[in-house]
Design a protein around this motif. Structure first.
Motif, PDB file in Angstrom:
ATOM      1  N   LEU A  57      37.710  32.722  43.710  1.00 29.47           N
ATOM      2  CA  LEU A  57      37.791  33.533  42.501  1.00 29.47           C
ATOM      3  C   LEU A  57      36.767  34.657  42.608  1.00 29.47           C
ATOM      4  O   LEU A  57      35.557  34.417  42.604  1.00 29.47           O
ATOM      5  N   PHE A  58      37.255  35.897  42.742  1.00 31.23           N
ATOM      6  CA  PHE A  58      36.367  37.037  42.975  1.00 31.23           C
ATOM      7  C   PHE A  58      36.699  38.215  42.059  1.00 31.23           C
ATOM      8  O   PHE A  58      35.846  38.754  41.385  1.00 31.23           O
ATOM      9  N   TYR A  59      37.952  38.631  42.063  1.00 32.74           N
ATOM     10  CA  TYR A  59      38.416  39.745  41.231  1.00 32.74           C
ATOM     11  C   TYR A  59      39.904  39.502  40.988  1.00 32.74           C
ATOM     12  O   TYR A  59      40.591  38.900  41.824  1.00 32.74           O
ATOM     13  N   GLY A  60      40.407  39.964  39.861  1.00 32.27           N
ATOM     14  CA  GLY A  60      41.770  39.629  39.457  1.00 32.27           C
ATOM     15  C   GLY A  60      42.825  39.925  40.501  1.00 32.27           C
ATOM     16  O   GLY A  60      43.794  39.173  40.649  1.00 32.27           O
ATOM     17  N   ARG A  61      42.653  40.995  41.267  1.00 31.39           N
ATOM     18  CA  ARG A  61      43.646  41.359  42.273  1.00 31.39           C
ATOM     19  C   ARG A  61      43.766  40.308  43.372  1.00 31.39           C
ATOM     20  O   ARG A  61      44.802  40.180  44.022  1.00 31.39           O
ATOM     21  N   PHE A  62      42.699  39.545  43.600  1.00 30.71           N
ATOM     22  CA  PHE A  62      42.703  38.535  44.648  1.00 30.71           C
ATOM     23  C   PHE A  62      43.265  37.198  44.170  1.00 30.71           C
ATOM     24  O   PHE A  62      43.418  36.280  44.968  1.00 30.71           O
ATOM     25  N   VAL A 244      49.826  40.098  41.720  1.00 27.57           N
ATOM     26  CA  VAL A 244      50.949  39.595  40.939  1.00 27.57           C
ATOM     27  C   VAL A 244      50.518  39.431  39.486  1.00 27.57           C
ATOM     28  O   VAL A 244      49.473  38.840  39.198  1.00 27.57           O
ATOM     29  N   ALA A 245      51.331  39.944  38.579  1.00 27.71           N
ATOM     30  CA  ALA A 245      51.041  39.821  37.152  1.00 27.71           C
ATOM     31  C   ALA A 245      51.056  38.346  36.745  1.00 27.71           C
ATOM     32  O   ALA A 245      51.875  37.564  37.241  1.00 27.71           O
ATOM     33  N   PRO A 246      50.157  37.944  35.853  1.00 28.28           N
ATOM     34  CA  PRO A 246      50.065  36.525  35.489  1.00 28.28           C
ATOM     35  C   PRO A 246      51.347  35.975  34.876  1.00 28.28           C
ATOM     36  O   PRO A 246      51.665  34.801  35.054  1.00 28.28           O
TER      37      PRO A 246
END
Length: 393
Positions: A57-62, A244-246
């Protein structure tokens, strides 16, 4: 094959894969996040150093916890060790090409590949100095290998004319030669066929289709047999800006839980319609690997546990207008692209314009059908009335 073999263990595993057991929500909650906060600079820097590792878990894009849970579940489905989720099926198809091919490399590609993947190969991958060679999907590939061959890209079966490839033979040929093998497994999903267990290195899926299952989201997955292949794919996804969108992740995860039940129905209805159509006036040939009449049926029986609902028919006419009339006459089969949802679909097709290594000489009109989850008798009646309109006795 008339009935899907017992799948109890697989169904149970699929229902529990990627879920936290015990007290709490049954489904992994949706995480809408871009910024992730850390307790210290040291913690932030540790996460940054491991940002391409599975589950970091680092940044939303990852990715966020729901992304990782979905990826883990798909890995179980495909008998792989790690999965990368991307925003569409096409993104999944292209990602291994970007991750593993460089200028000067050579890739062998089945001539029946998904047409948008072919377009990406021709318009983007080849433009960057990669030699793209299309081959007969049933060809012996050994004489076609070059010292610079780095990838063999398959789709088994092809989703318009339904040729199968001998995946174990291709995998054995590539092993030890530095050649990565990729297979588009969207038609069967890991529920009915597991190319990774047959020796293939990477499996891609348009999860838009059977995994989502309701024609309301776009999603792709790339699953690997060897953990060493995971990081290059994760890095390439980052270079391309894939995230990917949640809500798409949520719909994919939800679809996974009912995948087995839906595919069993698609299998049964598709085979029932295919066998019935083989006997009908106006139908010259049915292209379905599950039929004994299919040239690759022996491979199907060896490597597949069932069939999805997608197959094609050759109408007994060379007149495109009659094929259009047949499609337009159907009431329960929607006219549109894609497949894999709960609804039945029809689409006239022309394989000739999307081949270069092989020549499609068949003049009779091809129509692709997707057998959805409607009552099989209703679908059969709908097809019967359309055939009568187009081929009156």
């Amino acid at each position: 094959m008339s009935e899907v073999p017992a799948q109890t263990a697989r169904d149970t595993t699929l229902l529990h894969a990627g879920r936290a057991e015990g007290k709490g929500p049954v489904n992994t909650p949706v995480h809408r996040a871009s910024t992730i906060l850390f307790d210290s600079v040291a913690e932030l820097e540790t996460a940054k150093a491991a940002r391409f590792a599975k589950g970091t878990l680092f940044y939303g894009r990852f990715g966020t916890p729901d992304t990782f849970a979905f990826e883990d579940a798909v890995s179980v489905l495909e008998a792989g060790v790690a999965t990368v989720a991307v925003p569409s099926g096409l993104a999944a198809c292209v990602l291994p090409l970007v991750a593993f091919l460089k200028p000067g490399d050579h890739v062998l590609v089945a001539d029946t590949i998904y047409e948008p993947t072919r377009t990406s190969l021709n318009a983007f991958i080849a433009r960057n100095g990669v030699a793209v060679e299309y081959v007969d999907p049933r060809a012996d590939l050994a004489p076609l290998l070059r010292p610079e061959t780095r990838m063999i890209y398959l789709e088994s079966p092809g989703s318009l004319t339904f040729e199968l490839q001998d995946l174990p033979a291709v995998a054995a040929l590539a092993k030890g030669r530095g050649i990565v093998t990729v297979c588009d497994n969207t038609w069967a999903t890991g529920y009915f066929c597991q190319p990774l267990a047959l020796g293939i290195d990477i499996v891609v899926q348009a999860a838009t289709k059977y995994i989502v299952g309701h024609s309301d989201a776009m999603l792709g997955t790339v699953t690997v047999a060897d953990a060493a292949l995971h990081k290059p794919l994760r890095e390439a996804a980052n270079w391309l800006g894939h995230a990917v969108a949640p809500d798409a992740i949520y719909l994919g995860a939800r679809g996974l839980r009912s995948l087995g039940a839906r595919l069993k129905q698609h299998h049964a209805t598709g085979l029932e319609l295919a066998r019935w159509l083989e006997t009908q006036p106006g139908i010259a040939r049915v292209l379905h690997p599950g039929l004994a009449s299919h040239p690759d049926h022996a491979i199907f029986r060896r490597d597949f546990r069932g069939a999805s609902g997608l197959f094609s028919v050759l109408l007994d006419t060379t007149d495109r207008a009659i094929a259009s009339r047949f499609a337009d006459s159907l009431a329960l089969f929607g006219l549109g692209f894609s497949w894999g949802g709960f609804e039945s679909l029809v689409l006239p097709g022309d394989p000739a314009h999307a081949r270069t290594a092989t020549v499609w000489t068949e003049k009779r009109q091809l129509v692709r059908l997707h057998a959805g989850l409607e009552d099989p008798a209703d679908l059969r009646a709908d097809l019967a009335q359309a055939l009568v309109r187009c081929f009156p006795t």
